[in-house]
Write a protein that holds these residues in place. Structure first.
Motif: not given
Lengths: 85, 379
Positions: B185-202
């Motif tokens: 299976i091959t995908d091409e384009g916008f594959l991530n979730n437009p709402y979801r976030s990652v967290r980072y040390l702050d």
């Protein structure tokens, strides 16, 4: 010479694509004696031996797995949408 | 929006492997199913209706209508967004054409939800060979997705998907049948979730971390190889074993095993199944990143985490129309109930909803129950 080289490469590619098709077509035409005769397939025809007795159910549960795991395909069925969140 | 993964919609009934009884069209049948998923703060339920009908000796048509009604307060939602409800509707149409030992299938699948539309076209060819002991199926599917956002009508991204499949079904003995299934299976384009976030040390944040949008690569190619064998036991029962190897360009590798036992008893058929899945995480998955924009690609989708998943299934089928007698136009009728209990242990995804200090959050575990009740009629 470059054109000849390109042509050769194209020919190789075409042969690579067509060869498996030709092999399968050839094999399909062979009259291989089936080692399990049609009248010996009663057990395989039993509903409990169906590889997918309920497609609507299988499709749904595969859809759940694809939504909850990172892998996809290879298990036969997949659904649309996912309820991923 | 709940459709986040680009999934090639190739259902068994649209591009599946051929029947054991080769050179025949699929059986005419109708199914009405109610499904319900409960777990991890998410409830998804709805109906699915499938009808398959033959037209003449060479043509068979199939239609399926499916609805997901989603109510979500999942771990992702409660930590970075607000609970929501939505509905997804999917319908599909397919046609089988049988000529000699060859079956050609065409299919169309459409899926719609408020912020995600998906359309897929399916084509497959099956050939029965070697005295109908072998069935080879080649399949191809092309899909297009449109990704939106419910809070931004101007947001619109596109994906394309292509699926290539080869499956071989082989009768090995009078008691044993096996299949090998390979899918790319091959995908091409916008594959991530437009709402979801990652967290980072702050260090500037009271809790020690902040969030930023996730960012996935724009391509993905996966390969999956599955092997399955089903054996008829001497006292009329069946045992099935399955293994799948999975790998993709996001560096997720997976192994999936399952074992199924089927036991008829009078008009009832009981089924028990155990399935185990183990996978590595995506290369760009982190539970927490060392700083904002730390890497080119970043994701905290728990499905991309290393994880192990176990499923225990119980199913019972009651034949209320005996296939030896029939009833009116119906050749057979069954009432079915199944429960799948799913446990997923995430190896790196942590549960930040507990409020534990940074670094002490427990690893997340998901438990879910999947209920299905359906009636099937053959005519």
């Amino acid at each position: 010479m470059a054109k000849v080289g390109d042509m050769t490469m194209k020919s190789v590619k075409i042969v690579r694509i067509l060869l498996p098709v030709l092999v399968f077509a050839g094999l399909a035409g062979c009259s291989i004696e089936p080692w399990v005769k049609p009248y010996e397939r009663d057990r395989l025809a039993d509903p409990i031996m169906a590889l997918d007795s309920d497609p609507v159910s299988t499709s749904y549960i595969q859809h759940v797995y694809e939504a909850r795991e990172g892998a996809r395909g290879g298990e036969g069925a997949a659904g649309g949408g996912c309820g991923c969140n | 929006m709940n459709l986040r993964q680009s999934i090639v919609i190739v259902t068994l009934f649209l591009a599946g492997p051929g029947s054991v009884l080769a050179g025949v069209l699929p059986e005419e049948r109708g199914d009405v199913l109610y499904h319900r998923y409960e777990g991890g703060g998410v409830t998804i339920d709805g109906p699915s209706v499938l009808v398959r009908k033959q037209a003449g000796k060479n043509l068979s048509f199939i239609g399926n209508y499916y609805i997901d009604m989603v109510s979500s307060a999942s771990i992702d939602v409660i930590t970075t967004a607000s609970p929501y409800t939505e509905e997804r509707t999917q319908w599909s149409l397919g046609m089988d054409y049988l000529r000699g030992n060859t079956t050609m299938r065409l299919g169309y699948v459409s899926s719609e939800e408020p912020d995600f539309d998906s359309t897929t076209y399916v084509f497959s060819v099956s050939e029965d060979m070697f005295g109908d002991l072998t069935t080879l199926t080649l399949s191809y599917a092309y899909g297009e997705d449109i990704v939106g956002r419910t809070d931004d009508p101007t947001f619109r991204r596109e994906n394309t998907r292509q699926h290539y499949g080869v499956s071989l079904s082989q009768i090995l003995t009078r008691n044993l049948i096996a299949t090998v299934n390979f899918e790319t299976i091959t995908d091409e384009g916008f594959l991530n979730n437009p709402y979801r976030s990652v967290r980072y040390l702050d260090p500037g944040s009271p809790q020690g971390f902040s969030f930023e949008p996730e960012l996935y690569p724009e391509t993905r190619t996966s390969n999956a190889l599955g092997v399955r064998a089903r054996y008829f036991l001497p006292y009329r029962a069946a045992l099935e074993a399955e293994y799948r190897f999975y790998t993709d360009t996001w560096e997720i590798d997976g192994h999936t095993f399952s074992l199924t036992y089927v036991h008829p008893w009078g008009p009832f058929t009981f089924e028990g199944k155990f399935r185990y899945h183990d996978q590595t995480g995506a290369a760009f998955f982190r539970d927490i990143f060392p700083r904002a924009q730390a890497t080119n690609f970043r994701g905290r989708d728990k499905e991309l985490s290393p994880l192990t998943s176990s499923t225990f299934r119980g199913k019972v089928t009651y034949d209320f129309i005996d296939s030896n007698k029939g009833w009116g136009i119906f050749r057979r009728g069954t009432l079915n109930f199944s429960l799948d209990h799913l446990i997923i242990d995430y190896d790196e995804f942590r549960d930040i909803s507990t409020g534990a200090p940074l670094g002490d959050e427990p690893l997340y575990q998901l438990k879910a129950n999947v209920y299905q009740i359906f009636v099937s009629l053959w005519y």
